[in-house]
Design a protein around this motif. Structure first.
Motif, mmCIF file in Angstrom:
data_model
loop_
_atom_site.group_PDB
_atom_site.id
_atom_site.type_symbol
_atom_site.label_atom_id
_atom_site.label_comp_id
_atom_site.label_asym_id
_atom_site.label_seq_id
_atom_site.Cartn_x
_atom_site.Cartn_y
_atom_site.Cartn_z
ATOM 1 N N ASN A 26 0.816 -1.222 0.000
ATOM 2 C CA ASN A 26 0.000 0.000 0.000
ATOM 3 C C ASN A 26 0.847 1.268 0.000
ATOM 4 O OD1 ASN A 26 -2.451 -1.476 0.126
ATOM 5 N ND2 ASN A 26 -2.173 -1.748 2.346
ATOM 6 N N ASN A 27 2.169 1.098 -0.103
ATOM 7 C CA ASN A 27 3.063 2.256 -0.046
ATOM 8 C C ASN A 27 3.442 2.781 -1.425
ATOM 9 O OD1 ASN A 27 3.130 2.168 2.743
ATOM 10 N ND2 ASN A 27 4.945 0.858 2.809
ATOM 11 N N TYR A 28 2.629 2.445 -2.435
ATOM 12 C CA TYR A 28 2.917 2.875 -3.798
ATOM 13 C C TYR A 28 1.850 3.884 -4.227
ATOM 14 C CZ TYR A 28 6.223 -0.934 -3.746
ATOM 15 O OH TYR A 28 7.265 -1.759 -3.404
ATOM 16 N N LEU A 29 2.263 5.111 -4.425
ATOM 17 C CA LEU A 29 1.350 6.219 -4.657
ATOM 18 C C LEU A 29 1.265 6.574 -6.134
ATOM 19 C CD1 LEU A 29 2.566 8.514 -1.723
ATOM 20 C CD2 LEU A 29 0.712 6.818 -1.691
ATOM 21 N N GLU A 30 0.075 7.021 -6.561
ATOM 22 C CA GLU A 30 -0.119 7.520 -7.922
ATOM 23 C C GLU A 30 0.265 8.996 -7.957
ATOM 24 O OE1 GLU A 30 -1.205 5.750 -10.526
ATOM 25 O OE2 GLU A 30 -1.624 3.886 -9.430
ATOM 26 N N SER A 31 0.972 9.410 -9.020
ATOM 27 C CA SER A 31 1.384 10.802 -9.103
ATOM 28 C C SER A 31 1.679 11.181 -10.550
ATOM 29 C CB SER A 31 2.633 11.039 -8.254
ATOM 30 O OG SER A 31 3.091 12.364 -8.389
ATOM 31 N N ASN A 32 1.480 12.463 -10.884
ATOM 32 C CA ASN A 32 1.896 13.012 -12.167
ATOM 33 C C ASN A 32 3.189 13.804 -12.031
ATOM 34 O OD1 ASN A 32 -0.251 12.012 -13.798
ATOM 35 N ND2 ASN A 32 -1.589 13.592 -12.960
ATOM 36 N N GLN A 33 3.749 13.803 -10.830
ATOM 37 C CA GLN A 33 5.005 14.493 -10.553
ATOM 38 C C GLN A 33 6.053 13.473 -10.123
ATOM 39 O OE1 GLN A 33 6.561 17.500 -10.238
ATOM 40 N NE2 GLN A 33 4.986 18.886 -11.020
ATOM 41 N N ILE A 34 7.215 13.526 -10.732
ATOM 42 C CA ILE A 34 8.311 12.656 -10.322
ATOM 43 C C ILE A 34 8.793 13.111 -8.949
ATOM 44 C CG2 ILE A 34 10.652 11.888 -10.869
ATOM 45 C CD1 ILE A 34 9.932 12.469 -13.833
#
Length: 239
Positions: A26-34
């Motif tokens: 659960n420690n994997y986040l969605e993001s549009n920013q590196i």
């Protein structure tokens, strides 16, 4: 990454394997920013929507047989130095890597303008190599032929390495990196042109930039031999 010798401990190795495999998913986040490197740990990761650009030399094995090692070192240093400088000059660059003959980078591209800027970096790289080739030719050195690949997609970015040793690397996993490397491998081979860009990357360019590329039939990519007008003026005057 530079090594720093430490005797291998098989028992500790098994413990580290269990620690990694037992970590929460659960420690994997969605993001549009590196993310910043400081935000990466050995137990988290980010699913990133971003763009990648790969530049690689064609015929490097033949190149290695034509020059003494000291001359070859100068050619590679000039090639790598200025490609890194060019990629680093894009305001949206976040990571740059050097792997053998390949220089590649990943870019934040939350807007279409930012994707156009990555495309600009790609065709400036094409002109940069033409500039370098003029200088190589004047010294009777072999000229370089490159392939360039571009893609927009999702990748998983993680921190990987030997915990506690200081030996680690930001690692990119998934379709984005694999596909960009694949497009790069197609470029400047056979009838293919210098720059190969994926359908999804092409459709996010502005109208003018889209018009500079041609669809390759029965594939998922476009191609072009685009150059920088400003840089090409020097090439034409000095070639």
């Amino acid at each position: 990454m530079e090594a720093n010798y430490k005797e291998y401990d098989f028992e500790k190795s098994r413990e580290r394997i269990d620690e990694i495999l037992n970590a929460s998913e659960n420690n994997y986040l969605e993001s549009n920013q590196i993310p910043s490197i400081d935000n990466l740990t050995y137990t988290n990761g980010y699913h990133i929507n971003c763009s990648a650009l790969f530049i690689d030399i064609r015929g490097s094995k033949e190149l290695a047989t034509k020059h003494q090692k000291k001359v070859l070192a100068k050619i590679y240093r000039a090639y790598i130095s200025e490609l890194v400088a060019l990629l680093n000059g894009n305001p949206n660059i976040r990571q740059i890597y050097i792997e053998g003959d390949c220089v590649w980078g990943v870019f934040n591209t939350e807007t279409k303008d930012q994707i156009d800027k990555v495309f600009q970096t790609a065709f400036e790289a094409n002109s940069l190599i033409q500039t370098l080739n003029i200088k190589l030719k004047k010294r009777s050195y072999s000229q370089l032929k490159i392939g360039i690949g571009l893609h927009y997609g999702q990748a998983l970015v993680i921190k990987a390495g030997y915990k506690g040793s200081g030996i680690n690397e930001v690692t990119w996993i998934g379709e984005l990196i694999g596909k960009t490397a694949q497009y790069c491998s197609y470029a400047s081979k056979g009838y293919r042109k210098t720059i190969i860009l994926s359908d999804v990357f092409h459709q996010n360019l502005n109208e003018h930039n889209r018009s500079l590329c041609q669809k390759v039939s029965y594939t998922d990519y476009y191609e072009g031999d685009i150059v920088s007008t400003y840089m090409n003026d020097w090439v034409q005057q000095n070639g």
